[in-house]
Write an enzyme that holds these catalytic residues in place. Structure first.
Site, short mmCIF file in Angstrom:
data_model
loop_
_atom_site.label_atom_id
_atom_site.label_comp_id
_atom_site.label_asym_id
_atom_site.label_seq_id
_atom_site.Cartn_x
_atom_site.Cartn_y
_atom_site.Cartn_z
N CYS A 94 0.85 -1.19 0.00
CA CYS A 94 0.00 0.00 0.00
C CYS A 94 0.89 1.24 0.00
CB CYS A 94 -0.90 0.00 1.23
SG CYS A 94 -2.01 1.41 1.32
N LEU A 95 0.54 2.20 -0.83
CA LEU A 95 1.34 3.42 -0.90
C LEU A 95 1.30 4.18 0.43
CD1 LEU A 95 0.32 4.57 -4.50
CD2 LEU A 95 2.48 3.50 -3.81
N GLU A 137 -8.82 -0.99 -2.40
CA GLU A 137 -9.15 0.44 -2.51
C GLU A 137 -10.45 0.76 -1.77
OE1 GLU A 137 -6.82 2.10 -3.43
OE2 GLU A 137 -5.71 0.63 -4.58
O1 GNR Z 1 0.24 -0.20 -5.72
C1 GNR Z 1 -0.41 -1.00 -5.06
N1 GNR Z 1 -0.21 -2.33 -5.22
C2 GNR Z 1 -1.04 -3.30 -4.69
C3 GNR Z 1 -0.59 -4.61 -4.72
C4 GNR Z 1 -1.38 -5.62 -4.22
C5 GNR Z 1 -2.61 -5.34 -3.69
C6 GNR Z 1 -3.07 -4.04 -3.63
C7 GNR Z 1 -2.29 -3.03 -4.14
S1 GNR Z 1 -2.88 -1.40 -4.11
C8 GNR Z 1 -1.38 -0.51 -4.06
C9 GNR Z 1 -1.65 0.97 -4.17
C10 GNR Z 1 -2.45 1.43 -2.98
O2 GNR Z 1 -2.00 1.59 -1.89
N2 GNR Z 1 -3.71 1.65 -3.17
O3 GNR Z 1 -4.49 2.04 -2.15
NI NI Z 2 -3.58 1.20 -0.37
#
Ligand code: GNR
Ligand code: NI
Length: 172
Positions: A94-95, A137
């Protein structure tokens, strides 16, 4: 088009419940454009508005692999209509939880009703990474992060690391 700052855990804003959008107007379209820029700049495959501090039920995604074949997707007010009993496991990141990864179980397939970039109602039947990502998300819209599914111990270790990294970061 503007790259915005992505909020990272621990941050109470990420725990807010996002509010439904009344109309997909100019302001919402500008927000979606900025979110897409921000997501691409961070090399992510999805981003929820709350990750840039805006508590609106808006998500952008692009799970395409090739750089020159971008497939941006926009979801406003998404609702899960159906979910699979069958689960699949995916290593999630997750970012907003930088450099941390964990295997998370979620329904393998789901159907999502939402408004698109033009405010038109659509239904998406998602499977595989698309299904995993949309569910990840949609959790953000409820203030939920993937680390919430881990044991208390694993979660606290991750939060401790992130807090430490935050205090060590030099802000110019
Ligand atoms: O970039 C992201 N990669 C990801 C990899 C596996 C499952 C979910 C994700 S979402 C994430 C980007 C993010 O944080 N979206 O909220
Ligand atoms: Ni995320």
């Amino acid at each position: 088009m503007t790259v915005r700052t992505i909020l990272t855990e621990p941050n109470k804003i990420l725990r807010q419940i996002s509010k439904p959008v009344q109309t997909v107007g100019k302001e919402e379209k500008k927000l979606m454009d900025d979110m897409l820029d921000t997501m691409y700049a961070a090399n992510g495959i999805g981003l929820a508005a709350i990750q840039i501090g805006i508590p609106k039920r808006i998500i952008v995604m692009d799970i395409s692999k090739e750089e020159h074949k971008k497939e941006p997707r926009f979801f406003v007010n998404p609702v899960i209509k159906n979910r699979d009993n069958l689960k699949s496991t995916y290593e999630e990141g997750c970012l907003s939880v930088p450099d941390q990864f964990a295997e998370i179980d979620r329904p393998k397939k789901c159907e999502v009703e939402y408004l698109d970039y033009n405010g038109e109602k659509r239904l998406l039947k998602a499977d595989g990474l698309l299904a995993t990502c949309i569910q990840h998300e949609m959790d953000h819209l409820e203030g939920i992060l993937f680390i919430d599914y881990l044991s208390k111990l694993k979660k606290s270790i991750i939060i401790k690391k992130l807090s430490k990294n935050k205090s060590n970061r030099i802000v110019v």
